[in-house]
Design an enzyme around this catalytic site. Structure first.
Site, PDB file in Angstrom:
ATOM      1  N   GLU A 174      37.520  47.845  40.762  1.00  0.00           N
ATOM      2  CA  GLU A 174      38.618  47.353  41.591  1.00  0.00           C
ATOM      3  C   GLU A 174      39.118  48.463  42.520  1.00  0.00           C
ATOM      4  O   GLU A 174      39.247  48.278  43.726  1.00  0.00           O
ATOM      5  CB  GLU A 174      39.749  46.875  40.685  1.00  0.00           C
ATOM      6  N   HIS A 175      39.441  49.600  41.940  1.00  0.00           N
ATOM      7  CA  HIS A 175      39.844  50.786  42.703  1.00  0.00           C
ATOM      8  C   HIS A 175      38.781  51.859  42.465  1.00  0.00           C
ATOM      9  O   HIS A 175      38.488  52.193  41.317  1.00  0.00           O
ATOM     10  CB  HIS A 175      41.191  51.334  42.234  1.00  0.00           C
ATOM     11  N   HIS A 214      20.136   8.327  59.297  1.00  0.00           N
ATOM     12  CA  HIS A 214      20.192   9.558  60.075  1.00  0.00           C
ATOM     13  C   HIS A 214      19.331   9.437  61.326  1.00  0.00           C
ATOM     14  O   HIS A 214      19.718   9.853  62.427  1.00  0.00           O
ATOM     15  CB  HIS A 214      19.692  10.747  59.228  1.00  0.00           C
ATOM     16  N   GLN A 229      46.966  54.546  36.461  1.00  0.00           N
ATOM     17  CA  GLN A 229      46.533  53.154  36.416  1.00  0.00           C
ATOM     18  C   GLN A 229      46.567  52.617  34.993  1.00  0.00           C
ATOM     19  O   GLN A 229      46.897  51.452  34.761  1.00  0.00           O
ATOM     20  CB  GLN A 229      45.124  53.024  36.996  1.00  0.00           C
ATOM     21  N   HIS A 235      49.552  50.646  33.507  1.00  0.00           N
ATOM     22  CA  HIS A 235      49.828  49.264  33.904  1.00  0.00           C
ATOM     23  C   HIS A 235      49.850  48.336  32.695  1.00  0.00           C
ATOM     24  O   HIS A 235      50.714  47.481  32.559  1.00  0.00           O
ATOM     25  CB  HIS A 235      48.750  48.762  34.872  1.00  0.00           C
ATOM     26  N   ASP A 237      48.701  51.136  46.042  1.00  0.00           N
ATOM     27  CA  ASP A 237      49.454  50.233  45.170  1.00  0.00           C
ATOM     28  C   ASP A 237      50.853  49.976  45.710  1.00  0.00           C
ATOM     29  O   ASP A 237      51.393  48.883  45.544  1.00  0.00           O
ATOM     30  CB  ASP A 237      49.579  50.843  43.770  1.00  0.00           C
TER      31      ASP A 237
END
Length: 438
Positions: free
Chosen positions: A325-326, A418, A257, A260, A359
């Site tokens: 996230e993961h 109303h 990861q 990235h 992924d």
């Protein structure tokens, strides 16, 4: 790093053995002003502004932004046979999972009280824009994750924007995923084009897909008249592990990861100090032979962390605070342990469930919440492409039941309009009845 830098409640329960050097959340360039300038220019001058910013930021001088059908087919035909088969394998899995998810979203009709009918419809969003990032590498899975669920959901049109210099395989991925139209426009100017519409690009109802800081800020600024999926920051992976964790596997997944982007946030949360130390050593060892070590190593140095927790409860609490996230689970009986976790983007249960599989091709969506957003939302899914719109109708018997309390509540709030709207149907019914019984 001292425990004073942990949130309140974690003092004495969690400590660093490897602390992050910087904050991936705070460490973002100030792009607000430039993005605002781009949005205003595109809204005012349309294609001309897009052309200027494409030249300025992407060094691209294009006569037309839309990818022709011939170019789309050429991009597909240029794919290597195995690459195309792998792409179609991933598309099939994402479609299969999205179709199964869609089946769980059902229309609703109930009779809440005699004559009071309530319900909702599941309505596909008419036109969705998918931003497909170019990135450092051609991320062939990116268009699959944002386009396929929209087509499964039944959106009338899904358009894709990707940087002009994106790899041709990315165009092929957009085409195979079912994009109705594809545009060579990147960055904040792509978000502006989809949000406002230009001479070439149709205005969309919702924008989905991750991007860099400029794309993220542009999505934030256009949100309101146009929907967005979420604000995605730098990618994140954390592993929760006990003494059964395998340092080689954990280090491998963290670095996968980390490559990235240099701002990727990676971490290990464990109750076992021996595993913490072994994993740190393994990361250093693997970086020596990793071809992307320049990126992954910088990410690890600046944003990598390893924390040792006092006990399982502290490990769970700290993981839920991070809301990664993961989130990978490498514990004894991981499926039971996973039930104790609640804040994450997507959960990877057991040592076989590497983030890389999601992924790329297993079928779950890899567009996920970052920056603690997993505390309140999940990731992109087929439900992101539909809206649940309620409706109601009332028989006269239901009016007799709901009008009196609605009338009284309106009167107590001082809302005379109303009160009248709530009472008029009952008043008319009473007047008709009185006229008939004279």
């Amino acid at each position: 790093m001292s425990t004073e830098q942990f949130p309140a409640g974690f003092e004495g329960r969690v400590r660093y053995t490897k602390a992050p050097g910087r904050s991936s959340i705070a460490d973002t360039a100030d792009v607000v002003g430039l993005v605002q300038e781009i949005l205003q220019a595109v809204q005012k001058r349309g294609d001309a502004a897009i052309r200027e910013y494409s030249q300025r930021f992407d060094k691209a001088d294009l006569d037309q932004f839309e990818v022709s059908y011939a170019d789309r087919k050429a991009a597909v035909n240029s794919l290597e046979k195995q690459t195309r088969e792998d792409t179609e394998f991933a598309i099939a899995n994402v479609r299969r999972f999205a179709e199964a998810q869609l089946q769980t979203i059902q229309p609703l009709e109930i009779e809440a009280l005699p004559g009071l009918h309530l319900g909702h419809r599941v309505i596909p969003i008419e036109r969705v824009g998918a931003y497909v990032p170019g990135g450092r590498f051609p991320l062939l899975s990116a268009p699959i994750m944002t386009i396929v669920p929209g087509k499964v959901a039944g959106c009338d049109e899904v358009i894709a924007c990707l940087p002009p210099n994106a790899h041709p395989a990315m165009i092929a991925g957009c085409h195979l995923s079912g994009a109705d139209r594809i545009f060579r426009i990147g960055g904040a100017q792509a978000i502006a084009a989809m949000a406002f519409g230009t001479e070439s690009v149709p205005q969309v109802n919702k924008i989905v897909g991750p991007g860099n800081a400029f794309v993220n800020e542009a999505k934030r600024q256009v949100f309101g008249p146009v929907g967005i999926d979420q604000l995605a920051g730098p990618s994140e992976i954390f592993v929760v592990a006990d003494s059964t964790g395998d340092p080689e596997l954990i280090a491998t997944d963290l670095l996968a990861q980390a490559e990235h982007d240099v701002r990727t946030r990676v971490g290990l949360i464990t109750t076992d100090e021996a595993l913490a130390n072994a994993t740190a050593q393994e990361v250093v060892r693997q970086l020596e032979t990793l071809s992307t070590a320049k990126i992954a190593g910088e990410s690890w140095t600046n944003y990598g962390e390893i924390t040792v927790c006092k006990d399982e409860a502290a490990m769970i609490a700290y993981s839920d605070f991070i809301a990664a996230e993961h989130l990978q689970v490498h514990t004894h009986n991981p499926r039971e342990f996973a039930k104790k976790l609640r804040n994450y983007g997507s959960l990877f249960i057991g040592q076989n469930a590497s983030v890389v599989y999601s992924d790329k091709c297993v079928g779950t969506n890899h567009t996920l919440p970052t920056m603690h957003a997993g505390r309140y939302t999940g990731g992109l899914w087929v439900g992101s492409y539909v809206k649940i719109a309620t409706h109601q109708w009332l028989d006269e018997s239901a009016v007799d039941l709901v009008a009196p309390p609605a009338t009284r509540q309106s009167a107590s709030e001082g809302l005379e309009g109303h009160r009248r709207a709530a009472a008029i149907r009952v008043d008319r019914k009473a007047a008709t009845f009185a006229a008939l019984t004279r």
